[in-house]
Design a protein around this motif. Structure first.
Motif, short mmCIF file in Angstrom:
data_model
loop_
_atom_site.label_atom_id
_atom_site.label_comp_id
_atom_site.label_asym_id
_atom_site.label_seq_id
_atom_site.Cartn_x
_atom_site.Cartn_y
_atom_site.Cartn_z
N ASN A 13 0.86 -1.18 0.00
CA ASN A 13 0.00 0.00 0.00
C ASN A 13 0.90 1.23 0.00
OD1 ASN A 13 -1.63 2.25 0.76
ND2 ASN A 13 -3.16 0.83 1.53
N GLN A 14 0.96 1.94 -1.12
CA GLN A 14 1.91 3.04 -1.21
C GLN A 14 1.61 4.19 -0.25
OE1 GLN A 14 0.61 3.38 -5.42
NE2 GLN A 14 1.05 5.55 -5.18
N ASP A 15 0.35 4.31 0.20
CA ASP A 15 0.02 5.36 1.19
C ASP A 15 0.68 5.06 2.54
OD1 ASP A 15 -1.71 6.39 -0.74
OD2 ASP A 15 -3.45 5.35 0.09
N LEU A 16 0.86 3.79 2.83
CA LEU A 16 1.31 3.36 4.16
C LEU A 16 2.75 2.85 4.17
CD1 LEU A 16 -1.93 1.38 5.14
CD2 LEU A 16 -1.32 3.71 5.82
N ALA A 17 3.37 2.75 2.99
CA ALA A 17 4.72 2.18 2.90
C ALA A 17 5.69 2.98 3.76
CB ALA A 17 5.19 2.18 1.45
N GLY A 18 6.55 2.27 4.46
CA GLY A 18 7.56 2.90 5.30
C GLY A 18 7.12 3.08 6.74
N LEU A 19 5.79 3.17 6.97
CA LEU A 19 5.28 3.45 8.32
C LEU A 19 5.30 2.19 9.19
CD1 LEU A 19 2.13 5.64 7.49
CD2 LEU A 19 4.55 6.27 7.48
N LYS A 20 5.52 2.40 10.47
CA LYS A 20 5.49 1.30 11.44
C LYS A 20 4.09 1.30 12.07
CE LYS A 20 8.83 -0.51 14.80
NZ LYS A 20 9.49 -1.63 14.12
N HIS A 21 3.08 1.13 11.21
CA HIS A 21 1.70 1.16 11.68
C HIS A 21 1.34 -0.18 12.31
CE1 HIS A 21 0.83 -1.22 8.19
NE2 HIS A 21 1.32 -0.29 7.38
N LEU A 22 0.12 -0.26 12.83
CA LEU A 22 -0.27 -1.44 13.61
C LEU A 22 -0.80 -2.60 12.76
CD1 LEU A 22 -2.03 0.40 16.61
CD2 LEU A 22 0.23 -0.66 16.62
N ASN A 23 -0.84 -2.45 11.45
CA ASN A 23 -1.36 -3.51 10.56
C ASN A 23 -0.22 -4.44 10.15
OD1 ASN A 23 -4.07 -1.92 8.63
ND2 ASN A 23 -3.63 -1.85 10.82
N ARG A 24 0.07 -5.44 10.92
CA ARG A 24 1.29 -6.23 10.71
C ARG A 24 1.03 -7.71 10.51
NH1 ARG A 24 4.07 -1.73 10.03
NH2 ARG A 24 4.34 -2.95 8.17
N LEU A 25 -0.13 -8.03 9.94
CA LEU A 25 -0.46 -9.45 9.75
C LEU A 25 0.50 -10.16 8.80
CD1 LEU A 25 -4.31 -10.05 9.53
CD2 LEU A 25 -2.64 -11.30 10.89
N ASP A 26 1.07 -9.43 7.85
CA ASP A 26 2.00 -10.11 6.92
C ASP A 26 3.22 -10.66 7.68
OD1 ASP A 26 2.93 -7.49 7.32
OD2 ASP A 26 3.30 -7.09 5.20
N SER A 27 3.74 -9.86 8.61
CA SER A 27 4.89 -10.35 9.39
C SER A 27 4.49 -11.46 10.35
CB SER A 27 5.53 -9.19 10.16
OG SER A 27 6.28 -8.37 9.28
N VAL A 28 3.25 -11.40 10.85
CA VAL A 28 2.76 -12.48 11.73
C VAL A 28 2.69 -13.79 10.94
CG1 VAL A 28 0.73 -13.32 12.98
CG2 VAL A 28 1.45 -10.94 13.25
N ILE A 29 2.13 -13.74 9.76
CA ILE A 29 2.02 -14.96 8.94
C ILE A 29 3.40 -15.45 8.53
CG2 ILE A 29 1.11 -15.89 6.77
CD1 ILE A 29 -1.23 -14.06 7.05
N ALA A 30 4.29 -14.50 8.21
CA ALA A 30 5.65 -14.88 7.83
C ALA A 30 6.35 -15.62 8.97
CB ALA A 30 6.45 -13.64 7.43
N SER A 31 6.04 -15.27 10.22
CA SER A 31 6.72 -15.89 11.37
C SER A 31 6.49 -17.41 11.38
CB SER A 31 6.25 -15.27 12.69
OG SER A 31 4.95 -15.74 13.06
N LYS A 32 5.35 -17.83 10.88
CA LYS A 32 5.07 -19.27 10.80
C LYS A 32 6.03 -19.93 9.80
CE LYS A 32 1.22 -22.46 10.08
NZ LYS A 32 0.76 -22.85 8.73
N GLU A 33 6.26 -19.24 8.71
CA GLU A 33 7.16 -19.77 7.68
C GLU A 33 8.61 -19.82 8.21
OE1 GLU A 33 6.44 -17.78 3.89
OE2 GLU A 33 7.89 -19.12 2.93
#
Lengths: 262, 262
Positions: B134-154
Motif C-alpha cells: 500500500n503506497q500510502d502506508l509504505a515505510g510506516l510502522k503502523h499497527l497492521n502487521r499481519l504479513d509479518s505475523v504470517i511470515a513468522s510461521k514460515e
C-alpha cells in the motif's frame, strides 16, 4: 453499547493483546434482527475459513455462547449490530506466535437503525486512497483496516456516503461495502476479490441466489451501468444514486433483489 | 515487563480501542542502552512523519514524559526494549474517525539481551508469504502487521532467523528487519521502500552515514552479494551467514559499519 469477552461482561483487553499490537485476529459483523441472526451460516463459514488461513483455533462452545447471547440480550424487536473479534492468545514480544488458540472472543452489541433500503440512496465517488493489497489476506475481515480508516477521511472531505478503491485501473470494492452493478444487458456483476478487499456475507448470498458474474471491473463499467448498489451484512443492499456526478435511477432489478432479502 | 498508558502504570486498554479494532495507530520500538536512547532523533522524526500521514496529533509533553521514564525506570546498565504505541481516540462504531487526537501513548518496557553482533550470524530464506502493499502506508510502522505475523510461521517451519519478502520479483525487506547487501564493487545497497515495508531507523542512519544506494533489488542481487546483513533499532546490525543455502563470509565492510555504531 454492551461489551463482553468470552461471554463475560468486560470492557478492557490487555495492553499486550496481539489484536492491538499486530492486528493478529479478525472480526465478523452480524445483524441481529428481531431476535434472529440472518445469514448465520454465511458468517460461520467465513469465520471458519478465516481462522484456517490465519492459523487460529476457535473455541466453538464459546462462539456458540456468544451467538446465543445475541438472541437473548435485547428482548425487544428491532435491529442490532453484533461485532465479534477473534484474537490470538498473547505470547512474548515480537510478531512470532506460540499459540494457535484464539483465547479472546470479544463481542460488542450496539443499536443499528436504518438498513440500506430505508435510507436515501447513496452518493459515491472514486477514492485516491489506496486499498491494501495482499493475496494471502484478500477476502478476510482481518483487523488490519487502515486503508478503510484513511479512506473515511476522503469520504468526509467529499461528502460521500461511500468511495470505491481502485487498484491498477480496476475497482475492487467500497471502503465499507462491496459493490454490484447491473449492466445494459440486465446482468449482475461484482468485482473479483482475489488480491484485496473483503468477501462480504451479503455479496456471497447474492452470488449464491442470483446469476452474478464475478470479474474485474473498471470505473468505465460503473459509469455505463444502469444501476449500482452497495452491500454488507448490516446495510443489506443500498442503492447508489450518484457516482462522481453520474446519476442512476433504474431500480427495476434492484427492487427485485431487495424484496428477496428484506 | 512493565506497561504504562500516558505515563501511568496500566495493563489494559478499552475494548473499543481503535488500535485493536482497525489497527488505527502506529508504534515505535526503541533500544534503551545504559540509560541512553540511541538514535532518538531518528525515532522522533519517524514518529512525527507517521503521525502526519495517519492524520494523528501526538501530545508532545506526554511523549517526552514517556521517553524520560525510559531513562530512569531501569537504574541498572544494560539493554532494554521500549515499545511505544500511538493510538487514535475512540469514537463511535465504524472506520470513520471524529478525532485527530492520539489519546493513548502505550509504553511497554522489556528486557533485551543480545544485539546483532553478539549473536551467531543469521540463517535466512525467501518467503512465500506475501508482503502487504500500500503506497500510502509504505515505510510506516503502523499497527497492521499481519504479513509479518504470517511470515513468522514460515520462519519457524524452515528454521530461519529471518525471511525476505518478495513482491513482483523484487526483494522488499525481511519480516522483522531491513536488509542491506554489499556487492562485488564494495557498494552498499538496500531496497527502496516505496510500496511496502518499514523504513527502519537503523536503515536511515546507515543511509545518512555511508554511501548507500537505495534501489530495487532482486533475489539474484542477494545471491551475488559478498555479504548481507539485517538491521533494526534493537538488533543494530546482524550478519547473514546463509541465504537459501548460499554462504556469505566476507565481513570486511560489515565490521567497519558495526564498529561505527556499536
Amino acid at each position: 453499547m454492551k461489551t463482553f469477552i468470552n461471554g463475560k461482561p468486560e470492557s478492557t483487553v490487555p495492553v499486550l493483546n496481539r489484536g492491538l499490537n499486530y492486528g493478529d485476529g479478525f472480526f465478523e459483523t452480524l445483524l441481529v434482527k428481531d431476535q434472529t441472526l440472518p445469514f448465520l451460516s454465511y458468517h460461520l463459514q467465513r469465520i471458519r475459513r478465516t481462522a484456517i488461513i490465519l492459523d487460529l483455533e476457535i473455541n466453538e462452545p464459546e462462539l456458540n455462547e456468544t451467538l446465543e447471547k445475541a438472541l437473548t440480550l435485547y428482548p425487544d424487536e428491532g435491529n442490532f449490530c453484533l461485532k465479534i473479534q477473534f484474537i490470538r492468545e498473547t505470547s512474548g514480544r515480537g510478531y512470532g506466535y506460540q499459540s494457535r488458540t484464539c483465547d479472546q472472543i470479544v463481542s460488542v452489541f450496539s443499536e443499528y437503525i436504518n438498513r440500506g433500503w430505508q435510507r436515501p440512496p447513496a452518493c459515491a465517488g472514486f477514492l485516491k486512497t489506496h486499498i491494501t493489497v495482499n493475496q494471502d489476506l484478500a477476502g478476510l475481515k482481518h483487523l488490519n483496516r487502515l486503508d478503510s480508516v484513511i479512506a473515511s477521511k476522503e469520504l468526509n472531505e467529499n461528502g460521500w456516503d461511500e468511495g470505491f478503491f481502485i487498484h491498477n485501473d480496476y475497482v475492487i470494492s467500497g471502503s465499507k461495502h462491496n459493490v454490484f452493478l447491473v449492466d445494459s444487458n440486465n446482468c449482475l456483476i461484482t468485482p473479483s476479490i482475489t488480491i484485496a478487499g473483503i468477501a462480504g456475507v451479503m455479496r456471497q448470498y447474492l452470488i449464491d441466489q442470483f446469476d452474478v458474474v464475478e470479474k474485474p471491473i473498471t470505473a468505465q463499467d460503473l459509469y455505463q451501468a444502469t444501476s449500482i448498489f452497495l452491500t454488507n451484512a448490516l446495510v443489506g443492499i443500498w442503492r447508489v444514486a450518484s457516482l462522481d456526478g453520474q446519476q442512476y435511477s433504474d431500480e427495476t432489478k434492484l427492487n427485485q433483489i431487495i424484496s428477496s432479502i428484506r
